[in-house]
Design a protein around this motif. Structure first.
Motif, PDB file in Angstrom:
ATOM      1  N   MET A 101       0.848  -1.190   0.000  1.00  0.00           N
ATOM      2  CA  MET A 101       0.000   0.000   0.000  1.00  0.00           C
ATOM      3  C   MET A 101       0.886   1.243   0.000  1.00  0.00           C
ATOM      4  N   ASN A 102       0.532   2.234  -0.813  1.00  0.00           N
ATOM      5  CA  ASN A 102       1.283   3.492  -0.820  1.00  0.00           C
ATOM      6  C   ASN A 102       0.899   4.335   0.388  1.00  0.00           C
ATOM      7  N   PRO A 103       1.866   4.892   1.112  1.00  0.00           N
ATOM      8  CA  PRO A 103       1.548   5.638   2.331  1.00  0.00           C
ATOM      9  C   PRO A 103       0.700   6.872   2.084  1.00  0.00           C
ATOM     10  N   GLY A 104       0.867   7.515   0.919  1.00  0.00           N
ATOM     11  CA  GLY A 104       0.087   8.715   0.634  1.00  0.00           C
ATOM     12  C   GLY A 104      -1.385   8.462   0.433  1.00  0.00           C
ATOM     13  N   GLY A 105      -1.751   7.203   0.216  1.00  0.00           N
ATOM     14  CA  GLY A 105      -3.160   6.859   0.042  1.00  0.00           C
ATOM     15  C   GLY A 105      -3.891   6.646   1.349  1.00  0.00           C
ATOM     16  N   VAL A 106      -3.177   6.710   2.470  1.00  0.00           N
ATOM     17  CA  VAL A 106      -3.782   6.563   3.805  1.00  0.00           C
ATOM     18  C   VAL A 106      -3.949   7.965   4.363  1.00  0.00           C
ATOM     19  N   ARG A 107      -5.174   8.476   4.365  1.00  0.00           N
ATOM     20  CA  ARG A 107      -5.377   9.910   4.536  1.00  0.00           C
ATOM     21  C   ARG A 107      -5.599  10.370   5.975  1.00  0.00           C
ATOM     22  N   THR A 108      -5.990   9.480   6.866  1.00  0.00           N
ATOM     23  CA  THR A 108      -6.195   9.884   8.254  1.00  0.00           C
ATOM     24  C   THR A 108      -6.138   8.645   9.133  1.00  0.00           C
ATOM     25  N   ASP A 109      -6.134   8.843  10.451  1.00  0.00           N
ATOM     26  CA  ASP A 109      -6.053   7.737  11.399  1.00  0.00           C
ATOM     27  C   ASP A 109      -7.443   7.191  11.723  1.00  0.00           C
ATOM     28  N   LEU A 110      -7.476   5.960  12.239  1.00  0.00           N
ATOM     29  CA  LEU A 110      -8.682   5.411  12.858  1.00  0.00           C
ATOM     30  C   LEU A 110      -8.474   5.466  14.365  1.00  0.00           C
ATOM     31  N   THR A 111      -9.306   6.204  15.054  1.00  0.00           N
ATOM     32  CA  THR A 111      -9.123   6.392  16.496  1.00  0.00           C
ATOM     33  C   THR A 111     -10.111   5.534  17.292  1.00  0.00           C
ATOM     34  N   PHE A 112      -9.653   5.053  18.428  1.00  0.00           N
ATOM     35  CA  PHE A 112     -10.484   4.218  19.288  1.00  0.00           C
ATOM     36  C   PHE A 112     -11.633   5.008  19.896  1.00  0.00           C
ATOM     37  N   LYS A 113     -11.373   6.236  20.275  1.00  0.00           N
ATOM     38  CA  LYS A 113     -12.412   7.061  20.903  1.00  0.00           C
ATOM     39  C   LYS A 113     -13.518   7.364  19.896  1.00  0.00           C
ATOM     40  N   ALA A 114     -14.749   7.257  20.345  1.00  0.00           N
ATOM     41  CA  ALA A 114     -15.897   7.466  19.466  1.00  0.00           C
ATOM     42  C   ALA A 114     -15.914   8.888  18.920  1.00  0.00           C
ATOM     43  N   GLN A 123      12.648   1.328  -5.354  1.00  0.00           N
ATOM     44  CA  GLN A 123      12.072   2.606  -5.792  1.00  0.00           C
ATOM     45  C   GLN A 123      11.406   3.375  -4.661  1.00  0.00           C
ATOM     46  N   GLN A 124      11.552   2.870  -3.435  1.00  0.00           N
ATOM     47  CA  GLN A 124      11.037   3.617  -2.285  1.00  0.00           C
ATOM     48  C   GLN A 124      11.855   4.882  -2.024  1.00  0.00           C
ATOM     49  N   TRP A 125      13.009   5.010  -2.676  1.00  0.00           N
ATOM     50  CA  TRP A 125      13.856   6.196  -2.519  1.00  0.00           C
ATOM     51  C   TRP A 125      14.110   6.821  -3.882  1.00  0.00           C
ATOM     52  N   THR A 126      13.859   8.108  -3.982  1.00  0.00           N
ATOM     53  CA  THR A 126      14.139   8.860  -5.200  1.00  0.00           C
ATOM     54  C   THR A 126      14.779  10.177  -4.796  1.00  0.00           C
ATOM     55  N   ALA A 127      15.094  10.984  -5.796  1.00  0.00           N
ATOM     56  CA  ALA A 127      15.652  12.306  -5.510  1.00  0.00           C
ATOM     57  C   ALA A 127      14.675  13.160  -4.718  1.00  0.00           C
ATOM     58  N   ALA A 128      13.371  12.845  -4.831  1.00  0.00           N
ATOM     59  CA  ALA A 128      12.348  13.621  -4.117  1.00  0.00           C
ATOM     60  C   ALA A 128      12.206  13.209  -2.654  1.00  0.00           C
ATOM     61  N   GLY A 129      12.815  12.084  -2.277  1.00  0.00           N
ATOM     62  CA  GLY A 129      12.715  11.659  -0.884  1.00  0.00           C
ATOM     63  C   GLY A 129      12.371  10.187  -0.755  1.00  0.00           C
ATOM     64  N   GLU A 130      11.725   9.842   0.357  1.00  0.00           N
ATOM     65  CA  GLU A 130      11.452   8.448   0.719  1.00  0.00           C
ATOM     66  C   GLU A 130       9.954   8.206   0.812  1.00  0.00           C
ATOM     67  N   LYS A 131       9.477   7.132   0.191  1.00  0.00           N
ATOM     68  CA  LYS A 131       8.096   6.690   0.330  1.00  0.00           C
ATOM     69  C   LYS A 131       8.119   5.193   0.566  1.00  0.00           C
ATOM     70  N   ILE A 132       7.880   4.790   1.802  1.00  0.00           N
ATOM     71  CA  ILE A 132       7.970   3.386   2.188  1.00  0.00           C
ATOM     72  C   ILE A 132       6.631   2.696   1.940  1.00  0.00           C
ATOM     73  N   LEU A 133       6.648   1.671   1.107  1.00  0.00           N
ATOM     74  CA  LEU A 133       5.454   0.877   0.847  1.00  0.00           C
ATOM     75  C   LEU A 133       5.081   0.082   2.090  1.00  0.00           C
ATOM     76  N   GLN A 134       3.806   0.051   2.389  1.00  0.00           N
ATOM     77  CA  GLN A 134       3.322  -0.686   3.549  1.00  0.00           C
ATOM     78  C   GLN A 134       3.024  -2.125   3.122  1.00  0.00           C
ATOM     79  N   PRO A 135       3.685  -3.123   3.747  1.00  0.00           N
ATOM     80  CA  PRO A 135       3.569  -4.515   3.273  1.00  0.00           C
ATOM     81  C   PRO A 135       2.511  -5.325   4.027  1.00  0.00           C
ATOM     82  N   SER A 136       1.953  -6.301   3.334  1.00  0.00           N
ATOM     83  CA  SER A 136       1.093  -7.275   4.008  1.00  0.00           C
ATOM     84  C   SER A 136       1.944  -8.117   4.954  1.00  0.00           C
TER      85      SER A 136
END
Length: 559
Positions: free
Chosen positions: A405-418, A458-471
């Motif tokens: 999963m690409n990290p930029g596609g995860v847009r917000t957290d899931l919080t335990f508090k209602a 390819q998780q590293w480019t001149a633009a920086g680091e984007k770590i793929l989230q693995p199963s």
């Protein structure tokens, strides 16, 4: 354009005739007309007041204050506007939006923005999230071709012009939308040009922009400036969906930018362009840069999510039709919530909230604690891991062996508090949608073990680091001290070392499969098959699991 040398020459001429006769007409101050611009950028459909860090802004005193929300945007716009005001925007007004807007293909947000007076906007990369034909529908009107009309009836189209000078239909070699527009205000003409970051093909789904070409922003803006000059327009504003980063804690009117793509555009664009309003990076700044002739030009950005409104005031010389550069003044206003909410907007938002509530409030599963995007030292996150697991489960019937999963596609957290009345630990459909709002389609492609290795490099480019989230069944080790292209080792799938010559079926969303975020190795895959929308897969996974605990962040190791 009134240049300083011209002003000095006129002053000198006035001195030579002082006391002898009245000043000639040429030496008198030129008559001018006042114009005010109000601007928004990166609204992202935040009709309701945004929450968490997305709902605060650094104010003029350096304090973090609650900010944003359509009801407060409307109030502040009304207070700041005078009778010589044009309201504009710099893109990403829609796309990656909360469910209240996205459930109806962002028609509610476009309606709101038109109602508060936006007259023109650059397209942003997120305007292409559902493809350029859907963007054309949003501009021109008509009901959605699949989902039909919204509860409000047939869509009449945006009240403002989307501008896309550098987005070209390749077959016809012309802009997909208007490149520029002209507005008459207080007796003078103002030309407005719009461009989007040329990196758009790498950050949106490839299928949605098939047949489009994204040209250089400066070259495209300059072509539009030339066309405006032919029509006698010399007062020009460039709306650009590209920008720069700033130092942490910067106040609204600070200019602590780290010069980058936005600064390049602001400095290199045609000298007849007087104002450059930017976006994309979600930062706030007000700067002055030098144009190619060495003259000062205003360059600014107004944060995101409706938290800041940019005000630009200037005078237009009514003889030449040009903006008097020395009159330019920029001011970023935080959209504070200490003002009365606009009543009409309040009713509008509540209506759409009620329409979507039956969908948004439906429980889909439970969590035992927060699932966040807080990264481990390796860049792994609990929520990213869970989404990768969900995508693997959702594509098992298509042969998937692992998922990323690409990290930029995860847009917000899931919080335990209602967040409402659903109860602590309960995840609603609306909350899940906020995590994955893009409606990407899941898919599977076949990669060799060598290509899996190349993909992870390819998780590293001149633009920086984007770590793929693995199963959970994909493990690897990274070593940031090694050269780019040789940082990944010890790759295993289901506990077995990856064989460079073997073939593996890798699941991902269609954004990644199309080479998004620079992961071009995905485009070399074979036998690609597509499945359900990623959100549907996530909802199914939550329901099947019942209750999910945050996974241990041990799938990626660091040397």
């Amino acid at each position: 354009m009134i240049r300083p040398r011209t002003i000095l020459a006129c002053a000198a001429a006035g001195l030579t005739v002082a006391g002898l006769a009245a000043q000639p007409a040429a030496a008198r101050p030129a008559p001018t007309a006042a114009v005010r611009l109000l601007a928004l950028n990166d609204f992202h459909g935040n009709l309701e007041t945004p929450t968490g860090s997305s709902g605060t802004a650094i104010d003029e005193n350096g304090n973090a204050v609650p900010a944003g929300g359509a009801v407060y945007v409307a109030t502040h716009l009304k207070r700041l506007a005078d009778r010589h005001t044009l309201t504009v925007a710099q893109g990403d007004l829609i796309g990656a939006t909360p469910l209240i807007s996205a459930a109806y293909h962002d028609e509610p947000s476009v309606q709101f923005l038109g109602d508060v007076g936006v007259t023109a906007s650059a397209v942003g990369n997120h305007e292409f999230d559902e493809g350029y034909r859907e963007l054309q529908r949003i501009q021109d009107g008509g009901c959605h071709p699949v989902d039909g009309c919204s509860p409000a009836g047939k869509w009449k189209g945006a009240k403002y012009d989307y501008l896309a000078a550098n987005v070209i239909l390749e077959k016809k070699n012309r802009p997909v939308l208007k490149p520029w527009t002209i507005r008459r205000i207080n007796g003078v003409k103002v030309g407005i040009i719009g461009v989007v970051t040329k990196t758009t093909p790498g950050i949106v789904t490839a299928d949605g922009i098939k047949g489009l070409r994204f040209d250089d922003e400066v070259a495209s803006a300059n072509r539009s400036a030339q066309e405006l000059r032919k029509r006698g327009v010399h007062a020009m504003v460039l709306l650009v969906h590209e920008g720069d980063q700033v130092k942490a804690g910067s106040r609204p009117d600070d200019c602590g930018v780290v010069p980058g793509a936005g600064t390049r555009i602001a400095q290199e664009a045609d000298p007849d362009i007087d104002v450059v309003l930017s976006g994309h990076t979600h930062q706030q700044y007000v700067c002055s840069v030098k144009d190619p002739e060495g003259q000062p030009r205003l360059y600014s950005s107004g944060s995101s999510f409706g938290r800041v409104i940019t005000q630009v005031d200037f005078q237009v010389n009514t003889r030449t039709g040009d903006i008097v550069r020395s009159s330019l003044k920029g001011d970023n206003h935080v959209v504070t919530r200490d003002v009365p909410p606009d009543p009409a907007t309040q009713t509008f938002v509540q209506t759409w909230k009620q329409r979507v509530s039956a969908i948004a409030d439906k429980p889909i599963g439970k969590i035992t604690a927060d699932l966040t995007r807080v990264p481990s030292p390796a860049g792994e996150t609990a929520l990213g891991d869970v989404i990768a697991d969900a995508q693997l489960a959702g594509m098992k019937d298509k042969g998937a062996q692992v998922a990323v999963m690409n990290p930029g596609g995860v847009r917000t957290d899931l919080t335990f508090k209602a967040s409402g009345s659903e109860g602590d630990g309960v995840v609603t459909y609306g909350e899940a949608f906020a995590v994955q709002p893009f409606s990407n389609v899941m898919g599977v492609t076949s990669l060799t073990g060598a290509q899996v290795d190349a993909l992870l490099e390819q998780q590293w480019t001149a633009a920086g680091e984007k770590i793929l989230q693995p199963s959970a069944n994909l493990r690897f080790t990274i070593d940031r001290s090694r050269p780019v292209g040789d940082r990944v080792s010890e790759i295993t799938i289901d506990g077995k070392p990856v064989d460079p010559s073997a073939t593996y079926k890798v699941a991902a969303n269609n954004f990644l499969l199309g080479g998004g975020d620079g992961f071009s190795t995905f485009t070399q895959g074979k036998d690609q098959v597509l499945g359900p929308i990623d959100l549907d897969g996530f909802v199914a996974y939550m329901g099947a699991q019942g209750t999910i605990a945050p996974p241990a962040l041990n799938r990626i190791s660091v040397k």
